[in-house]
Design a protein around this motif. Structure first.
Motif, PDB file in Angstrom:
ATOM      1  N   UNK A  55       0.835  -1.208   0.000  1.00 27.03           N
ATOM      2  CA  UNK A  55       0.000   0.000   0.000  1.00 27.03           C
ATOM      3  C   UNK A  55       0.866   1.253   0.000  1.00 27.03           C
ATOM      4  N   UNK A  56       1.907   1.240   0.831  1.00 32.74           N
ATOM      5  CA  UNK A  56       2.798   2.395   0.891  1.00 32.74           C
ATOM      6  C   UNK A  56       3.543   2.590  -0.421  1.00 32.74           C
ATOM      7  N   UNK A  57       3.915   1.494  -1.072  1.00 28.14           N
ATOM      8  CA  UNK A  57       4.588   1.620  -2.365  1.00 28.14           C
ATOM      9  C   UNK A  57       3.673   2.243  -3.415  1.00 28.14           C
ATOM     10  N   UNK A  58       2.411   1.817  -3.415  1.00 27.57           N
ATOM     11  CA  UNK A  58       1.475   2.383  -4.389  1.00 27.57           C
ATOM     12  C   UNK A  58       1.239   3.863  -4.124  1.00 27.57           C
ATOM     13  N   UNK A  59       1.114   4.220  -2.853  1.00 22.89           N
ATOM     14  CA  UNK A  59       0.937   5.632  -2.516  1.00 22.89           C
ATOM     15  C   UNK A  59       2.173   6.436  -2.916  1.00 22.89           C
ATOM     16  N   UNK A  60       3.357   5.887  -2.653  1.00 21.74           N
ATOM     17  CA  UNK A  60       4.586   6.580  -3.032  1.00 21.74           C
ATOM     18  C   UNK A  60       4.723   6.726  -4.535  1.00 21.74           C
ATOM     19  N   UNK A  61       4.359   5.685  -5.278  1.00 20.88           N
ATOM     20  CA  UNK A  61       4.422   5.766  -6.740  1.00 20.88           C
ATOM     21  C   UNK A  61       3.464   6.828  -7.262  1.00 20.88           C
ATOM     22  N   UNK A  62       2.268   6.885  -6.680  1.00 17.15           N
ATOM     23  CA  UNK A  62       1.302   7.895  -7.109  1.00 17.15           C
ATOM     24  C   UNK A  62       1.773   9.298  -6.737  1.00 17.15           C
ATOM     25  N   UNK A  63       2.345   9.429  -5.537  1.00 19.90           N
ATOM     26  CA  UNK A  63       2.810  10.748  -5.091  1.00 19.90           C
ATOM     27  C   UNK A  63       3.995  11.244  -5.908  1.00 19.90           C
ATOM     28  N   UNK A  64       4.738  10.342  -6.540  1.00 15.99           N
ATOM     29  CA  UNK A  64       5.891  10.780  -7.329  1.00 15.99           C
ATOM     30  C   UNK A  64       5.473  11.643  -8.514  1.00 15.99           C
TER      31      UNK A  64
END
Length: 204
Positions: A55-64
């Motif tokens: 979940x954190x990876x997906x959020x980080x990818x989106x935030x990039x």
């Protein structure tokens, strides 16, 4: 310690953290621990970390993508100012907001990916066992108390802004100031999840 070669080009090593299992890692000819079985980066995953980390990876990818939006916003503001002689307060404030949101959302991503900045001059000189203990105590004694303090004070900070209907004090500024302030507890809540995930991998 168990090692498997599931990927053709990379060896995946899991090293459980405990006073006995964190004694040493394979050394290179220079005497430093090699990059494959580093205690602080190749910790075994737990049920909690398998639930939180994706979940954190997906959020980080989106935030990039926010950094691309930020770059376009800055470029547009520069063009308006120097080509047409018209500066926009809204665009300047959007730049600050995008930077703040990108930074706050990136904290949890950096922690779960183990890509946050360390003092490498000292960190790389320590043994794998000492590096693991330092990270463990750093999470328990420094990171978790910091998160608790920020959450304790940031939630009333956001609620007060919402109740007052706070807006920008600049003429033509953005409304809903509470919305950008809400990024503070949201970002640190994600950071708390990343810290607990990381901590569980030490305790398994």
């Amino acid at each position: 310690r168990t090692c498997s070669t599931r990927k053709p080009r990379a060896m995946n090593c899991s090293l459980k953290f405990s006073p006995r299992s964190a004694r040493s890692a394979p050394s290179t000819p220079t005497g430093n621990a090699g990059p494959i079985c580093r205690v602080t980066s190749d910790l075994p995953h737990t049920r909690l970390s398998r639930l939180i980390d994706p979940v954190l990876r997906r959020i980080g990818d989106a935030a990039s993508w926010l950094w691309l939006v930020l770059m376009v916003t800055i470029l547009g503001n520069v063009v308006l100012r120097y080509a047409f002689g018209e500066g926009r307060i809204e665009l300047e404030e959007i730049q600050w907001h995008l930077y703040a949101v990108g930074f706050l959302l990136g904290l949890s991503y950096a922690l779960q990916a183990d890509s946050h900045i360390r003092v490498d001059v000292l960190h790389e000189r320590f043994s794998p066992r000492l590096r693991a203990w330092i990270e463990l105590y750093g999470i328990v004694l420094l990171l978790l108390p910091l998160i608790a303090v920020v959450l304790l004070f940031s939630i009333p900070f956001v609620l007060t802004s919402f109740e007052l209907g706070e807006t920008s004090q600049a003429p033509g500024g953005l409304p809903w100031r509470w919305l950008i302030k809400a990024a503070l507890p949201c970002g640190f809540t994600l950071l708390l999840a990343a810290a607990l995930s990381r901590l569980s991998r030490f305790m398994c």
